[in-house]
Design an enzyme around this catalytic site. Structure first.
Site: not given
Ligand code: NAP
Length: 518
Positions: A256, A295
């Site tokens: 997602e 999102c």
């Molecule tokens: P992110 O940086 O991709 O992080 C998301 C999750 O992934 C966090 O738990 C993060 O952990 C973890 N993570 C980061 N790098 C990783 C890796 N290499 N391996 C495994 N896990 C890893 O995203 P974000 O900035 O938190 O979230 C914002 C984005 O999420 C926005 O673009 C938004 O559109 C999207 N979003 C989508 C939805 C949906 O349902 N489609 C819902 C909410 C948000 P850490 O925090 O510990 O780094």
């Protein structure tokens, strides 16, 4: 300062090494630390599969549903304390916090009801029994059984409660144990929910594990019966999908990710009408609720040329009333962004949009956030852009600015033009349509549906009754093609299939009918 712990292999574990520091995004005051270094992720996955999985599969859907329902009630019983945590660590207003926490307990209640309806069985029939040969005695039936692995849930920072609950509810009801990994920056709320869950002993040992801090090498330990459900940025989603272990073992993955959700105003709608007011309210709510860190928030606002000036003026009037500041103060209606990194990313996104579009509304520069220490906090006031249909506006359709930012785009009022513009988002979670014109509705819906997981349609007849387009509902699917990650979650009973194996069984009709109780 609170030290967050992981709960793995049936015990709480404090990580070693340098932890991530969780702060209050309004004041930058440190609140807690979380680190997972030293956690044995391989053992955690094995324990979840062997102990948790076996115990869950021994329960019926009704029994799993009952435990899921109790978790929903437990969260509701601790609602006020959880809201305080969301205000402190998430920068949420009370309303934002309720949206997250009640969304979580509501989704658990919905899946508890599905479990009750599925009753005292452990296997699901999928579709109808099919006659396979000239004789009716031999038949085929698809069945669903729980996968015998572990479900790893990697969640985004913006919905620590709902993200935890919505993924866990579906996996646990299907019969799979979960390892929940919330985003470290806002993990305080998810950690508290995990403490409540463990103390109440609602699920068998190993059914729910929790990681405070980074995911470590957990993905290296995934195997062919495991699943990985990720919510976050497209970039991290793509990296996880390409992880060698995921590729080699064909680990089932659901992503997602980002989405440039659109709201389309029909040219039949008059300024000031009920439908028009709903449209303005929905756009402003999505720009400001959770400080635009949703999102499903509306990022692109399509207005017919004749209504463009009115839409911009009315959105501006509504945005004038937004009070930005520390949500601990009652008069604040929009809090800060969740982290310093988030603010940096949002500001870079605003710069990109400024090169492609014109600012039509932004707060006066001298407006200081209410009740925040001077110079502290990750605040960003709303910004509304207008883009003209011309070359060079690609960023408007491609850059998801994950904050209180939207762009108004004029269109000629035809379905073809609306569809062509919305499609430039290359796949979205939800788009909404505000009109009372049936022909326009049908044509636009058909053009938008293949590009979205959900389409929301509102007109005069439903103004008083419509849910909001940004609200994800447990009985409807959540996800979308392309940029949105290509995934699908929830959708009531549909969501269970991700955590189960579909098997075609060929056998005697009598056996199948008696075994499945049909
Ligand atoms: P992110 O940086 O991709 O992080 C998301 C999750 O992934 C966090 O738990 C993060 O952990 C973890 N993570 C980061 N790098 C990783 C890796 N290499 N391996 C495994 N896990 C890893 O995203 P974000 O900035 O938190 O979230 C914002 C984005 O999420 C926005 O673009 C938004 O559109 C999207 N979003 C989508 C939805 C949906 O349902 N489609 C819902 C909410 C948000 P850490 O925090 O510990 O780094």
């Amino acid at each position: 300062m609170i030290t967050l712990r992981s709960y793995v292999s049936g015990a709480w574990v404090v990580g070693r090494g340098k932890p991530a520091v969780l702060v209050n995004p309004s004041t930058e005051e440190p609140l807690a630390e979380a680190g997972s270094e030293g956690v044995d992720f391989g053992a955690a996955a094995r324990f979840a599969r062997d102990r948790g999985g076996a115990a869950l599969r021994a329960l019926t859907f009704a029994q799993r549903g009952a435990a899921i329902g109790k978790l929903g009630k437990l969260i509701f019983a601790h609602r006020d304390a959880l809201i305080d945590l969301a205000i402190a660590n998430g920068g949420c207003t009370r309303g934002d916090a309720k949206f997250d926490i009640d969304g979580g307990s509501g989704t658990l209640a919905a899946y508890a009801a599905i479990g009750q309806a599925l009753g005292d069985r452990r296997v699901l029939a999928d579709g109808e029994l099919t006659q396979l040969s000239r004789s009716p005695r031999f038949a085929g039936q698809h069945i669903l059984t729980p996968r015998e692995g572990v479900a790893v849930h990697v969640n985004a920072f913006n919905f620590p409660a709902w993200g935890f609950a919505e993924k866990a509810a579906v996996a646990l009801l299907a019969g799979m144990p979960v390892i929940v990994k919330p985003a470290a920056s806002t993990a305080l709320l998810a950690h508290r929910i995990m403490e409540l869950l463990v103390d109440a002993a609602l699920f068998p040992e190993g059914a729910v594990s929790f990681i405070a801090g980074s995911v470590g090498d957990l993905v290296d330990h995934l195997g062919p019966q495991d699943v990985l459900a990720f919510t976050g940025s497209g970039e991290t989603g793509a990296a996880l999908r390409c992880h060698p272990c995921v590729v080699r073992c064909n680990v089932r993955v659901n992503v997602e990710a980002d989405s440039l959700n659109a709201a389309v105003l029909g040219k039949d709608v008059e300024r000031g009408s009920d439908t028009y007011r709903l449209f303005i309210n929905d756009v402003v709510r999505d720009m400001t609720q959770k400080t635009g860190q949703k999102c499903t928030a509306i990022r692109r606002v399509l207005a017919p040329r004749d209504l463009l000036a009115a839409v911009e003026e009315d959105l501006g009037i509504a945005l004038d009333a937004v009070v930005v500041g520390n949500p601990a103060a009652a008069e604040v209606t929009m809090g800060p962004l969740a982290t310093a990194a988030q603010r940096k990313d949002v500001r870079s996104g605003i710069d990109q949009l400024t090169a492609a579009a014109r600012v039509v509304w932004r707060a006066p520069v001298h407006t200081a956030p209410v009740a925040a220490p001077a110079g502290k906090g990750f605040f960003q006031a709303p910004v509304l852009f207008r883009a003209e249909e011309r070359a060079g506006i690609a960023a408007v359709h491609a850059r998801e600015v994950f904050g209180p930012v939207a762009t108004v785009i004029s269109y000629d009022g035809t379905a073809a033009s609306a569809i062509a513009l919305v499609r430039q988002g290359e796949g979205g979670l939800v788009s909404s349509l505000y009109t009372n014109d049936r022909a326009f509705t049908e044509e636009t819906l058909l053009g938008l549906a293949p590009h979205h997981g959900r389409v929301f349609i509102a007109g005069d007849a439903v103004v008083e009754h419509a849910t909001q387009p940004g609200m994800v509902l447990p009985l409807l699917v959540h996800g979308g093609p392309g940029r949105a990650g290509g995934g699908e979650e929830l959708g009531g009973r549909r969501g269970l299939a991700f955590y189960m194996q579909r098997t075609a069984v060929q056998a005697s009709r009598t056996f199948l009918e008696t075994w499945l109780g049909s």
